[in-house]
Motif scaffolding. Sequence first.
Motif, PDB file in Angstrom:
ATOM      1  N   UNK A 140       0.815  -1.208   0.000  1.00 10.96           N
ATOM      2  CA  UNK A 140       0.000   0.000   0.000  1.00 10.96           C
ATOM      3  C   UNK A 140       0.850   1.260   0.000  1.00 10.96           C
ATOM      4  N   UNK A 141       2.038   1.169   0.558  1.00 12.45           N
ATOM      5  CA  UNK A 141       2.917   2.330   0.678  1.00 12.45           C
ATOM      6  C   UNK A 141       3.444   2.809  -0.672  1.00 12.45           C
ATOM      7  N   UNK A 142       3.346   1.988  -1.714  1.00 11.32           N
ATOM      8  CA  UNK A 142       3.908   2.353  -3.016  1.00 11.32           C
ATOM      9  C   UNK A 142       3.148   3.499  -3.675  1.00 11.32           C
ATOM     10  N   UNK A 143       1.968   3.844  -3.174  1.00 18.38           N
ATOM     11  CA  UNK A 143       1.227   4.978  -3.728  1.00 18.38           C
ATOM     12  C   UNK A 143       1.872   6.308  -3.362  1.00 18.38           C
ATOM     13  N   UNK A 144       2.807   6.268  -2.402  1.00 17.40           N
ATOM     14  CA  UNK A 144       3.516   7.488  -2.008  1.00 17.40           C
ATOM     15  C   UNK A 144       4.715   7.716  -2.906  1.00 17.40           C
ATOM     16  N   UNK A 145       4.918   8.965  -3.320  1.00 16.96           N
ATOM     17  CA  UNK A 145       6.112   9.357  -4.057  1.00 16.96           C
ATOM     18  C   UNK A 145       6.931  10.306  -3.195  1.00 16.96           C
ATOM     19  N   UNK A 419      -0.108  20.194  -7.568  1.00 19.37           N
ATOM     20  CA  UNK A 419      -0.058  18.843  -8.153  1.00 19.37           C
ATOM     21  C   UNK A 419      -1.429  18.182  -8.112  1.00 19.37           C
ATOM     22  N   UNK A 420      -1.732  17.457  -9.166  1.00 16.81           N
ATOM     23  CA  UNK A 420      -3.049  16.824  -9.326  1.00 16.81           C
ATOM     24  C   UNK A 420      -3.078  15.513  -8.544  1.00 16.81           C
ATOM     25  N   UNK A 421      -2.930  15.625  -7.240  1.00 16.19           N
ATOM     26  CA  UNK A 421      -2.904  14.429  -6.407  1.00 16.19           C
ATOM     27  C   UNK A 421      -4.276  13.785  -6.270  1.00 16.19           C
ATOM     28  N   UNK A 422      -5.327  14.499  -6.627  1.00  5.91           N
ATOM     29  CA  UNK A 422      -6.685  13.937  -6.523  1.00  5.91           C
ATOM     30  C   UNK A 422      -7.090  13.183  -7.789  1.00  5.91           C
ATOM     31  N   UNK A 423      -6.159  12.967  -8.697  1.00  2.00           N
ATOM     32  CA  UNK A 423      -6.434  12.100  -9.844  1.00  2.00           C
ATOM     33  C   UNK A 423      -6.399  10.646  -9.386  1.00  2.00           C
ATOM     34  N   UNK A 424      -7.449   9.898  -9.700  1.00  3.89           N
ATOM     35  CA  UNK A 424      -7.568   8.511  -9.259  1.00  3.89           C
ATOM     36  C   UNK A 424      -7.789   7.592 -10.459  1.00  3.89           C
ATOM     37  N   UNK A 425      -7.499   6.331 -10.254  1.00  8.90           N
ATOM     38  CA  UNK A 425      -7.831   5.315 -11.248  1.00  8.90           C
ATOM     39  C   UNK A 425      -9.299   4.915 -11.072  1.00  8.90           C
ATOM     40  N   UNK A 426      -9.889   4.226 -12.034  1.00 13.00           N
ATOM     41  CA  UNK A 426     -11.272   3.752 -11.847  1.00 13.00           C
ATOM     42  C   UNK A 426     -11.424   2.843 -10.631  1.00 13.00           C
ATOM     43  N   UNK A 427     -10.311   2.265 -10.164  1.00 13.88           N
ATOM     44  CA  UNK A 427     -10.353   1.421  -8.964  1.00 13.88           C
ATOM     45  C   UNK A 427     -10.150   2.236  -7.693  1.00 13.88           C
ATOM     46  N   UNK A 428     -10.197   3.568  -7.815  1.00 14.88           N
ATOM     47  CA  UNK A 428     -10.052   4.496  -6.693  1.00 14.88           C
ATOM     48  C   UNK A 428      -8.672   4.401  -6.041  1.00 14.88           C
ATOM     49  N   UNK A 429      -7.665   4.166  -6.854  1.00 13.54           N
ATOM     50  CA  UNK A 429      -6.288   4.184  -6.391  1.00 13.54           C
ATOM     51  C   UNK A 429      -5.592   5.441  -6.907  1.00 13.54           C
ATOM     52  N   UNK A 430      -4.575   5.904  -6.184  1.00 12.11           N
ATOM     53  CA  UNK A 430      -3.799   7.038  -6.656  1.00 12.11           C
ATOM     54  C   UNK A 430      -3.083   6.706  -7.963  1.00 12.11           C
TER      55      UNK A 430
END
Length: 717
Positions: A140-145, A419-430
């Motif tokens: 889960x931590x991989x969503x962080x940059x 930064x467009x951090x609120x962009x999500x995938x259809x699966x609601x992932x960053x």
Amino acid sequence: FTAHLRRPKEEGILDYALRRSVGIYPLYALSLIPAIVIAKALGSVPSVQVLIAQSFLVQAWWPGWTEQALQTHCWFLSAMVVFWLLFKPLSRCLQNLSLVATLASKNLSLVATLASMVALFALPWLVILVPAIAHQSLTWYSAHSWGQTSTLLDLSVVFLKFHPACYLHIFVLGMLLAKLRILLDAKAKTSARPWVFCLPMEFLAPIGYLGLFLVFSLPELEPLAFKLSARLSVLLPFQDFQFICYSVWPDRGQINLALFLIFSMGSAVVIATVVQKPVQGCWSKYPTGRLAVPFVLSAVLVGVAMLPVHDPNPDVPIVVRHDSRMFDTRLPLVDSEGSAMGLLMNPSLAVRGDRIVMTARRHKLEVSWRNGWYNHSSALVEDQTWHSDILLGEVALDAEAWSRWPTTGEAPFQASMKPWYWLRTPQNQGWRHLCAPEDYVVRNNTLVRHVVTGPEDAKVFLRNGSISVSFNSLPPMGEEGCALGQDVSQMYLASSVSADGAADSVGRHLTCGATDKAEKNWIPFELNGKMYFVYSPSPHRVVRAEDDGSCQQVFSTDFEPFAKLKRNNSHLEIRGSGQAVFVNDTAATPSLPRPHFLAAIRYEGEDISHFAYRFSDEPPFNILQVSSQLPLVEATSEDSPTNPFAFVSGLAVVNRTVAISYGAGDREARALVMTMDRLDELFACADAMGGEAVVSGNASFVGNGSVVGNTSATDNV
């Protein structure tokens, strides 16, 4: 702790912490001076808050500071300050607390010591156990940059990676090891077989290092969620050793461990003799005066940070005046997170009523090396990481100032971009964990990974009054990774976008492109509430798309000058750029006195050349005119050895003023601004060439061609 148990020294908590700081703070403080000078030169100075926190060695205490700090690798020194402040209370607890049966016992027993150590060993693995119980991804931590602190997940990851509280168990474990040695020594003295108690201490360290070596050498023994679990457990020291070995040694393909250790030890001796000992001598000589050092250091760091800002692109002119109706200027876009995160480029503008909406791409290349695996054999892994983010901004439109832009060269806005951090995938992932193409280089046994951390090259446009953004990106990874052969850039669409992050945006894959080759540079436009994209300029293929990403080709027309140009130049590629804007101003466009769409294209051969072009506002959207070459400011890329180039990324028209936004050399956001009649002259010049396609020098020019040629329609509009 062993020395403290055997020879306790009476001193206060603060006195103990100050005494221990003598070994680290002087050299640390001295190292920050060249670090701030280098950061200032590179335009990557942290905020004033972070600089002050660093001066007092507290940068690891708040997750919002840690990854922004100078000398980021010194985070553990900040954690050590906490451990030194806790040492005295902890030592009393470990002397008097019993974990076996009751709290009545005055000494920590051997069994209790071992039980405590086992408990501390197990503690870090909660980062695996908790997500597993919650049926969440272990990674889960991989969503962080790196450097991001905008979400709770970002703060949580930074907290787990760097905060002193997450490493307190390791510090306590070290104290328990000292307690264990004392207890075993005492047992050995009273036992008939002392070797039973002595052997564990003699062989414990070699066995431990052997285990660490196996864990970090054999993929079968790789810990789950290793990027956090290895860090928070006792595997941390060996992991740090690997990072040092494979990141610092210059010849990473041919690491000689013995020579590297000699080099490291020699460097340590020189630094200790020439720098650390003299500085420590001064530090110890003035025990009262040294308390003022953090305050003085704060003033110095902040003072350097406040010096005039370094121009990151001194070789690129800020403003170029072409004539009285045409200016080329640097766009005043400001990254809300600071310039250290990367350079802004490839801007796109759209006008919505009395507001200007804009996007830009933030870009930074980082190359690192590590030891890894390829086809079950050890190999050197080179990670070419392109830190990429789309930034959004929205400001008020000053229509009069926009009209004066071609004559004054002064941009009518200044925008802070988020930064467009609120962009999500259809699966609601960053939008973070993307497919990473890999190339294996046989000659030096190196696996090159092309890692892109986020979306790229956005085009902002309006549909039914709401903001839409199209962009290209490597596909986000699914639960089973990336499909074979599909680790290529694709086109995506986000509809009803909130420029300020008030609501999440969902990026959806535009399905009418190929999935096994790179898709990018589609030109979006709207007609009668319907959304279209120019898929390719030659032939001029137009697709119709829906908000859910579904799309299909509806028209394809040929433009004979393009076809002739490509026949005569087989190496030439004609690609789209920016978005298309509807124009209906016959007085300002005498060379084409009819409604039409205005867009941009580029020719890619040995060099890149850009042109404006016009196409019909009615199906089948055939090309009507192509201008002479746009006079853009070009620049070289800092990331790769290429000829100077530019990249048109947007187009906006207000009050008969055209702004063609573009990136110069992947490192600057600019705009070529002109009046509408001045742009029309570029088309008139091309008309005078008689409709012939010409290749001359580094530029390719195409004249007017009103002949539609072959036209096919595959769907009703």
